[in-house]
Design a protein around this motif. Sequence first.
Motif: not given
Length: 136
Positions: A104-123
């Motif tokens: 669960g933590f492993s996938f949390f970190f993986l999807f956090t990386v995805y979300a951070t990159s998408f957030y950076a793209e949006a900004r």
Amino acid sequence: MSLLLSLVVIAFSANWILAFVILVLLPLVGLNGYIQLKFMKGFSADAKMMYEEASQVANDAVGSIRTVASFCAAEKVIQLYKQKCEGPIKTGIRQGLISGIGFGFSFFFLFTVYATSFYAEARLVDAGKTTFMEVS
């Protein structure tokens, strides 16, 4: 190695800010893969050793079935087998919980990386530093 280098060059030439953000987050993705590998690999060996003891009891009982039957010791053998299986069952439940939380933590970190990159793209798109077509 040359493929990786060419991919990094292409990413930096397309949008250097976004490529830098993703490059900074890449060690987290590597750490995620390492953690998942450890969880999948580490737990099976212990359970196998514990179940071997229980199967040895069953093997001995089947091998000397006449002795077991003549002394009416079937219930005792079954009880001994159940006793040998209690440890692996408890350990399996505990390891299942630990590995579930770890995954669960492993996938949390993986999807956090995805979300951070998408957030950076949006900004970046919102700030006008890039277009949607360049980041898609």
